[in-house]
Design an enzyme around this catalytic site. Structure first.
Site, PDB file in Angstrom:
ATOM      1  N   GLU A   1       9.887  -6.842  -2.238  1.00 13.95           N
ATOM      2  CA  GLU A   1      10.366  -5.732  -3.049  1.00 13.95           C
ATOM      3  C   GLU A   1      11.849  -5.891  -3.344  1.00 13.95           C
ATOM      4  O   GLU A   1      12.330  -5.459  -4.392  1.00 13.95           O
ATOM      5  CB  GLU A   1      10.118  -4.405  -2.338  1.00 13.95           C
ATOM      6  CG  GLU A   1       8.647  -4.037  -2.243  1.00 13.95           C
ATOM      7  CD  GLU A   1       7.990  -4.548  -0.977  1.00 13.95           C
ATOM      8  OE1 GLU A   1       8.599  -5.400  -0.283  1.00 13.95           O
ATOM      9  OE2 GLU A   1       6.865  -4.120  -0.669  1.00 13.95           O
TER      10      GLU A   1
ATOM     11  N   ASN B   1      -4.415  -8.323   3.399  1.00 10.52           N
ATOM     12  CA  ASN B   1      -4.483  -6.939   3.862  1.00 10.52           C
ATOM     13  C   ASN B   1      -4.363  -5.940   2.729  1.00 10.52           C
ATOM     14  O   ASN B   1      -4.944  -4.873   2.781  1.00 10.52           O
ATOM     15  CB  ASN B   1      -3.375  -6.696   4.893  1.00 10.52           C
ATOM     16  CG  ASN B   1      -3.567  -5.397   5.622  1.00 10.52           C
ATOM     17  OD1 ASN B   1      -4.656  -5.121   6.110  1.00 10.52           O
ATOM     18  ND2 ASN B   1      -2.549  -4.574   5.659  1.00 10.52           N
TER      19      ASN B   1
ATOM     20  N   ARG C   1       5.175   6.960   0.612  1.00  9.45           N
ATOM     21  CA  ARG C   1       4.485   6.587   1.848  1.00  9.45           C
ATOM     22  C   ARG C   1       5.457   6.645   3.016  1.00  9.45           C
ATOM     23  O   ARG C   1       6.651   6.355   2.872  1.00  9.45           O
ATOM     24  CB  ARG C   1       3.918   5.167   1.694  1.00  9.45           C
ATOM     25  CG  ARG C   1       3.517   4.534   2.996  1.00  9.45           C
ATOM     26  CD  ARG C   1       3.009   3.106   2.818  1.00  9.45           C
ATOM     27  NE  ARG C   1       3.144   2.373   4.071  1.00  9.45           N
ATOM     28  CZ  ARG C   1       2.860   1.098   4.232  1.00  9.45           C
ATOM     29  NH1 ARG C   1       2.407   0.377   3.231  1.00  9.45           N
ATOM     30  NH2 ARG C   1       3.024   0.518   5.398  1.00  9.45           N
TER      31      ARG C   1
ATOM     32  N   THR D   1       0.841  -1.180   0.000  1.00  8.22           N
ATOM     33  CA  THR D   1       0.000   0.000   0.000  1.00  8.22           C
ATOM     34  C   THR D   1       0.884   1.240   0.000  1.00  8.22           C
ATOM     35  O   THR D   1       1.884   1.260   0.725  1.00  8.22           O
ATOM     36  CB  THR D   1      -0.865  -0.006   1.273  1.00  8.22           C
ATOM     37  OG1 THR D   1      -1.572  -1.255   1.317  1.00  8.22           O
ATOM     38  CG2 THR D   1      -1.858   1.149   1.292  1.00  8.22           C
TER      39      THR D   1
END
Lengths: 344, 1202
Positions: free
Chosen positions: B64, B1006, B114, B31
């Site tokens: 990642e 999630n 983020r 996210t």
């Protein structure tokens, strides 16, 4: 050479054995196998309007659940290109089947609304079906609903659909009418080109341990044929519509009985489930051999030969038959059911 | 040529360009960048080509770090490649980023910027992640709106190819990545016109090839490394010019002009703000507003942050500037200032002499973790520059009453465009409000000369979450990058919100207020709380009411009121002519739902047609007459911190909390979940005490711990509320006591798992069970009293219970309650069980994911304490390191216990031999043993209290460590199978006594259901849009291969007794233990009411065989591998096609579905053979087989106290 061709709903058929609506006719491969095995026509599985609706709601609910609730997961499923929720897959089946086989392909439709019935009937016609079978599968649970209203609704539906499409229309009904003969006559009058006798219902069972209702459908048995023979024989000559027997047709002899009672075709399902599609060959061979042995020239020759109007003692089809069976049963309590049949 | 516009969010805008400009796309969910990967996966599946006519390969990696590695490799081999990420994900890419940049490899990483987790995780936006990557050698290019995000995605790619410098293109997470706005998209020809094919060919040619081999990735020694590192300088020096030129080419073709630094405002400005990111929208509005008032102010938007073009920067600054405020959306504790500020100062320092006039330069922080940044705050910054001694290193947007860094601002200051319609909608996640609003934006934005913007705010709960939609429409482009505070239209889609939150706070004077209420226009006024009435009167609001739930029911839409409320919005907001709006709504419904079938479309059409018939205008009386108050967010009985701090967050007032309200180190109380009474269930279970057999299954499965049982002394009933129920306990020897099954009405989510699992049916009416769903509202008050009475009853003595019996487990107090997980969550029952069994000595290391969000997202936590104040100690480190994190906890606990034993031995004479020996030799393998040790520790502490020596003080501090601790590593399959697999494997291999609980939902739940290596073959998931082609990894067999790891596969719905037994055995095993727990999930696509039924079907089909592998059995001469479920008795299809993750593929792509289904069935057959072989033949002769655990059904009647 024995002629086993027949006509049904105005369609010339090479044999009186028809594959009735079932999951077996849900693929082009099987429809080809049916053709290879000698059946005269194939009825596709029913397109259930209600099922389409329920599936649409279910997919919608599944894809919406939890959506747009949390910032990290605005939904939980990828966007697929198509969910095949309309009648498209069914119409595609008709279209492909028509291209793949030379025998007539008959569509089957179960609807819940007049609008839905008509819309889908037109689509089925446009997709290339040779005829349409209306599968009136309606369990009237409302205690306020009267039989007369239900019957009128059916007739109105048939009139409506007949006005909407050009292909022949057969109506598949259940035997559970107070005045079966009159209902058949009404449907005949409403324009039905064929009457398919009779529907078999899913009958829920009760699991006494789990205290649950268990849906079940058992395969038909040969004895079920008799109810059909009975009514075809009674109706033969009283309705203009062609009649099809469905339910309990398992053998070549069963097909012969259906013809003799007055049907134009006999429809088979359970025997295919039990023995495979090639069973059509077996049954047709048995039928043909019997006809040869008994020197019948054609199926048409025997049609209605054992109908109520053609037998010497029509009371066999009336209440008297009930009394006779009962009395023979009480006189010979040790006899098997088949023994009783033989004495008739 | 007139260009058409589209309404998209920033993620889609960027992905649309990046996808078409690349050949290899390595993705991993995080996210707020995950949707860029989702779009790429979907387009690949749809066979969408890139601008060269090839279909990009999209590959999901395990982390990642993996994505960056794949990116590096693809680039090295000459492909055009990209990836998308954010936050910790970007940090995991940093090592490869150094390599990619060091090798001058052109590529773009697109980042939805983020917050990096520090004292707490945050999924929201700031620049701390990209700033952490600024030393890698990547160029940093920042876009500040959805349009710019699209444009800069192209500019970055073109610049990377021409400069050979890799680019990190970033835009603000959520504010830009999730904002819907109108953009002019870039065509394939636009892309081709900017991308220099020569550079593409050069890149390909530089790719490694055996046809022209080279060596790259060498190791260099002190002799040359330094020089080689400097060798790339020319490329960096040239880079800004390259970007500048490309921006000019872009402007020539597209008409949108960008510069390295874009200045807006007065040419003779004396004060300016320098900043980058979405906040420039708010500042630009402020500048224009203040300029109209005659103020000489300006804004310098930083586009290319790195390489920092000093000359271009200084050229862009007006000459008369006397004050510069540099705003950084990040914090670097301990630094002189934040990075942009430091670079600005350095730019001046490098180019101006000390004798020259320098503007005053101050720096400040704003907008951390998507904190609102408004024109009012921008104005306060500009005002600060007017001050004779402006504050440096300030903060804006918060109230810092500790170090007093914050600027004061006037919240009433507004720059909202008067021609803009501003609408705010309050809804529930489940009512479809956000979806409908997204459609409304698209409907309105499609009109000529109309602009539209949408931004959506969600709370942190997964069940019953509140959503606030902020929509702007107007004749001018909308760049307001902040929430609406003066709305001309407010809609409250849930009547109950009125008594809990101030929904009219954002309403402007004379605004229209649309309220969904179960009352008519004549009745509704008297049902409004007094403050709401007063605000309606004070602001002269125009009030409309509709009973949308009634209208939805009539239209057959159940609880989905979105279409109805949307129709009403259009009808009374006047945004569009009514008839035109209705046609447009229907078109949008067909676009949105068309694929889901005609029936869904038809029902929504019907809802549109019927909606207006239910809409009523309310004649507002002249004065407030209500006596209804707005309820406090938490009870007055809650602790002060909960009332004042957490309560403010619950009420949506967290922004007003000052710095002093916050702990300095991210430490919070547990036991706070119980204060947040959310009342989200419309129906709650009600106990039939006569029918109940007290099996405990409902207590076991309740995901929210709202249904509980106690056995207690009947004398207690004397004080019970009148409606409190009890029954004779169905335990031998306890008949003289009383048993109560009690529901917490205000915490229940209404999921119905309990009712579904209840095995008892009335003999006279099969639908009536021992618990039955009943409307909550009439029961709220009496059952709340009953709950309070129940909670105060003493817990049954744990030592008298058989902890392996489900029936007895119901009497163990859960120390995990009322989480914000989805209603009917499949994970939380396992965590609750964990706390019931070991909660008072439990340390939990929790991997990031659903379980860390419902476990640790403020305002409240479900982890709580028992009556002695003991309970789970919980922490989350990262996603990838949870096994290592938990191992560290274990090592610490062991080391502390070891030192305590040394201290104890050293001071033995002070405590008496008996006590010391008992403490050192304590058998703590049972509940009784642990209780006895606690008593001894208590005695020891009493003795220590009067001693005053360093050893005594140390021992007092460590005495509790002598009680055995239970360390559990909890996380989902994304952690255990993918990103944390290496660490987990290593920790299992250390042989250390840690326990691992994998809550296996088979997707990254999630982040919205992306595939993991736990995703089963044939299931559809994001990043596996066409159905997962490969088989699920068998984590159990991997762990079993060590021979020294306790391993269990459990499914509570398949066999709850086996589950309980596995937990107990795992904890008891003196070595690593791994429990893989089948967890049904909302991402499986069915009504979770039937979660336990599906678990059972998973077991019956053989898909999820239940097993335990206990190395301890080998020592007893037994086969450690125990198969606890029977051979498959239903086909996989029967289980799978109950779930949309499988069935949608069967609909969408029947042939592939058939093929994958057959393979999946084959997987099961093979797995069963392997497992049964293990159970039959492995490691020990067949006569030593232990018995499988009896199924739940077989044990439901058991339950005796020991």
């Amino acid at each position: 050479m024995t002629n086993i061709t027949t006509t049904y709903l105005g369609l010339p058929l090479r044999s009186p054995l028809v594959a009735s609506a079932s999951p077996l006719s849900d693929s082009i491969e099987n429809i080809r196998r049916f053709e290879d095995s000698g059946v005269g026509a194939v009825v596709l599985p029913s397109l259930f309007e209600e099922q389409l609706e329920l599936e649409s709601y279910a997919v919608h609910a599944d894809l919406s659940r939890g959506a747009e609730s949390t910032p990290e997961s605005l939904n939980y499923f990828p966007n697929l290109h198509n969910y095949n929720l309309g009648p498209d897959a069914y119409l595609e089946l008709i279209h492909k089947a028509k291209q793949s086989v030379s025998i007539p392909v008959i569509g089957s439709l179960n609807g819940v609304s007049v609008g839905g019935w008509t819309r889908y009937a037109k689509l089925i016609e446009q997709a290339g079906a040779a005829a349409l079978e209306l599968n009136i599968y309606d369990i009237v649970t409302d205690t306020h609903d009267k039989g007369s209203r239900v019957e009128e609704n059916y007739c109105e539906l048939v009139r409506h659909i007949k006005r909407s499409i050009g292909i022949p229309v057969a109506v598949k009904i259940s035997p559970f009418f107070t005045a079966m003969a009159n209902v058949a006559k009404q449907l005949d009058g409403a324009g039905a080109d064929g009457l398919v006798l009779f529907n078999r219902f899913y009958q829920p069972d009760i699991d006494i341990d789990a205290l649950e209702i268990v849906p079940s459908l058992t395969l038909s048995q040969s004895p079920e044929l008799r109810l059909r023979l009975h009514w075809v024989a009674i109706l033969y000559g009283n309705v203009a519509a062609n009649m099809a027997v469905t339910g309990g047709v398992h053998t070549g002899h069963d097909i012969l009985k259906a013809m003799m009672a007055g049907a134009h075709v006999a429809m088979m399902t359970s025997a295919f489930f039990q023995n495979g599609i090639r069973h059509a060959n077996v049954a047709l061979h048995e039928m043909t051999r019997w006809m040869e042995e008994h020197e019948y020239e054609s199926v048409g020759q025997m049609r209605g030969s054992m109908s109520r109007r053609s037998v010497p003692n029509p009371s066999a089809f009336d209440r008297a038959n009930y009394l006779r069976v009962l009395s023979s049963y009480t006189q010979s309590p040790w006899r098997s059911a088949s023994g009783i049949a033989k004495t008739e | 040529m007139k260009r058409s516009s589209v309404i998209v969010d920033g993620n889609e805008a960027v992905a649309d360009v990046a996808y078409r400009l690349n050949e290899v796309i390595a993705i991993y969910p995080i996210t707020p960048s995950s949707p860029m990967g989702e779009w790429s996966d979907q387009w690949q599946q749809e066979r969408r080509p890139n601008i060269w006519g090839a279909i990009p390969t999209v590959v999901e990696m395990q982390s990642e770090g993996g994505a960056a590695g794949a990116l590096h490799g693809a680039l090295q081999a000459g492909a055009l490649a990209t990836t998308f990420t954010a936050s910790q994900g970007l940090l995991l890419m940093i090592p490869n980023m150094y390599k990619i940049a060091g090798e001058l490899t052109p590529a773009v990483i697109h980042v939805a910027a983020r917050t990096v987790a520090a004292h707490a995780l945050s999924i929201f936006g700031d620049h701390s992640d990209v700033m952490a990557a600024r030393a890698t050698g990547f160029a940093l290019l920042c876009s500040s709106s959805v349009q710019e995000a699209s444009d800069f995605a192209l500019i970055a790619q073109a610049a990377a190819l021409e400069s050979r410098i890799p680019f990190l293109h970033f835009f603000d997470g959520f504010r830009t990545s999730h904002e819907l706005n109108q953009i002019t998209p870039l065509s394939d020809d636009d892309l081709r016109s900017l991308i220099d094919e020569t550079q593409v060919r050069k890149h390909r040619h530089r790719g490694l090839s055996p046809d022209h081999p080279v060596l790259r990735g060498t190791a260099q020694n002190p002799d040359v490394f330094f020089q080689a590192r400097e060798a790339s300088n020319p490329s960096y020096r040239a880079c800004p010019t390259v970007v500048h030129d490309i921006m000019n080419r872009f402007a020539d073709r597209l008409g949108r002009s960008y510069k390295l630094f874009d200045y807006v405002g007065a040419a003779d400005a004396d004060r300016i703000i320098v900043m980058m990111g979405s906040g420039v929208g708010a500042v630009e509005e402020t500048i224009e507003h203040l300029q109209r008032r005659g103020e000489k102010v300006g804004l310098l938007k930083v586009r290319l942050f790195l390489p920092f073009a000093v000359d271009a920067f200084l050229d862009a600054i007006p000459k008369n500037v006397s004050g510069i405020a540099v705003l950084d959306r990040t914090k670097e504790p301990g630094s002189i200032g934040e990075p942009l500020y430091l670079d600005v100062v350095a730019a001046f320092h490098e180019t101006r002499t000390m004798t020259e006039h320098w503007p005053r330069i101050i720096g400040g922080r704003y907008g951390l973790s998507s904190k609102e940044f408004t024109p009012a705050m921008a104005k306060s910054v500009l005002d600060e520059l007017k001050s004779p001694a402006p504050q440096n290193h300030f903060t804006v947007g918060i109230r810092d009453d500790v170090t007093h860094t914050s600027l004061v601002y006037d919240p009433e200051f507004s720059t909202e465009d008067p021609t803009t319609v501003r609408a705010v909608f309050y809804g529930l996640g489940s009512d479809g409000t956000v979806g409908a609003n997204k459609n409304s934006i698209k409907i309105i934005g499609k009109r000529a000369n109309t602009y539209a913007q949408g931004y959506f705010v969600y709370d942190s709960k997964k069940a019953g979450s509140i959503t606030v939609s902020h929509l702007r429409f107007g004749p001018r482009p909308i760049r307001s990058s902040y929430l609406i505070s003066k709305a001309s239209f407010v809609a409250c889609h849930q009547f109950q919100f009125l008594e809990r939150m101030d929904v009219l706070k954002a309403a402007d004077l004379g605004a229209t207020f649309l309220l969904n209420a179960p009352f008519s226009s004549a009745e509704v006024w008297n049902h409004l709380p007094k403050p709401v009435q007063e605000e309606i009167l004070r602001k002269k609001l125009d009030l409309y009411v509709i009973d949308a739930y009634k209208a939805a029911r009539e239209a057959g839409l159940g609880n989905r009121i979105n279409t109805i409320m949307q129709t009403c919005f259009f009808a009374i907001s006047g945004v569009l002519p009514r008839e035109e709006a209705i046609v447009a709504i229907k078109d949008a419904i067909r676009d949105t739902y068309g694929k889901r079938g005609e029936a869904v479309v038809a029902k929504n059409f019907a809802a549109v047609d019927q909606a207006l018939g239910h809409l009523q205008h309310v004649s507002v009386p002249e004065r407030a007459s209500s006596s209804l108050p707005i309820l406090p967010p938490v009870s007055h009985q809650a602790p002060e911190f909960v009332r004042n701090v957490l309560g403010a967050m619950i009420a949506g007032q967290g922004d007003s909390l000052p710095v002093s309200a916050m702990p300095i180190d991210g430490t919070f109380l547990t036991g706070t979940g119980k204060w947040e009474k959310r009342n989200i269930a419309q129906e709650i279970p009600v106990w039939d005490e006569d029918l109940c057999i007290q099996c405990g299954k409902c207590v076991m499965v309740c995901p929210h711990a709202v249904i509980r049982a106690k056995v207690y002394d009947s004398a207690r009933l004397a004080d019970a509320p009148s409606t409190f129920k009890s029954a004779k306990p169905r335990w031998r020897e306890l008949e003289s006591l009383r048993y109560t099954l009690q529901v917490s009405p205000e915490d229940c989510t209404g999921c119905q798992l309990c009712v579904e699992v209840c095995p008892v049916k009335s003999k006279s009416e099969a639908k009536h069970k021992a618990i039955n769903m009943t409307p909550q509202e009439p029961l709220r008050k009496p059952e709340s009293s009953n709950w309070d009475f129940f909670v105060a009853l003493p817990d049954f003595d744990r030592q008298r219970l058989a902890h392996t019996h489900v029936k007895d487990v119901q009497l163990l107090e859960p120390l995990f309650e009322f989480s914000g997980a989805c209603a009917g969550c499949g994970e939380t029952p396992y965590i609750k069980l964990l706390t019931q069994l070991f909660g008072d000595r439990l340390l939990i290391a929790n991997a990031t994911g659903c379980s860390s969000i419902y476990g640790g997202n403020l305002p409240t936590t479900p982890y709580t304490t028992n009556q002695q104040g003991r309970g789970p100690a919980w922490s989350n480190s990262l996603f990838e390191d949870n096994a290592e994190f938990g191992l560290g906890m274990r090592l610490a606990a062991d080391k502390q216990a070891e030192y305590a034993r040394i201290l104890l031995t050293r001071q033995a004479s002070l405590f008496g031999d008996a006590l010391v020996q008992a403490l050192l030799a304590a058998d703590q393998s049972s509940e009784a043993g642990i209780a006895a040790q606690r008593e001894r520790v208590g005695e020891l502490k009493q003795k220590l209290a009067s001693l005053d020596s360093p050893d005594a003080r140390d021992l007092l501090a460590l005495a509790e460590s002598l009680v055995r601790k239970s360390v559990w590593l909890v996380g989902g399959d994304g952690w255990a199978y993918d990103i944390g697999a290496g660490g987990l494997d290593h920790v299992l291999g250390t042989g250390t006594n840690v326990n691992v609980l994998v809550l296996d939902t088979e997707v990254y739940s999630n982040t919205g259901g992306q595939a993991s290596k736990a995703t089963p073959r044939a299931a559809v998931a994001k990043y596996a849009t066409g159905g997962k082609r490969t088989v699920k990894k068998d984590l159990a067999l991997e762990a079993i291969s060590y021979g020294s790891v306790y391993v269990a596969r459990v499914a509570m719905g398949g066999n709850d007794t086996q589950t309980v037994r596995a937990f107990i055995e795992a904890e008891a095993y003196d070595g690593p233990s791994l429990i893989i727990a089948y967890s049904h999930c909302i991402a499986h696509g069915y009504d979770m009411t039937f979660g336990m039924e599906q678990q059972k079907a998973a077991v019956l089909s053989g898909y999820w065989p239940l097993m335990r592998y206990d190395p301890a059995l080998r020592l007893q001469g037994k086969n450690p591998f125990q198969l606890d479920s029977r051979a498959p008795s239903i086909p996989f299809q029967k289980y799978a096609y109950q779930e949309a993750r499988y069935s949608t593929l069967a609909r969408s792509d029947p042939e592939v579905a058939r093929e994958l289904l057959a393979l999946a069935q084959g997987d099961i057959d093979r797995q069963w053979k392997v497992y049964s072989n293990h159970a039959e033949t492995t490691e020990t002769p067949s006569h030593a087989h232990p018995e499988p655990v009896a199924s739940a059904q077989e044990t439901s009647q058991e339950g005796e106290t020991k």
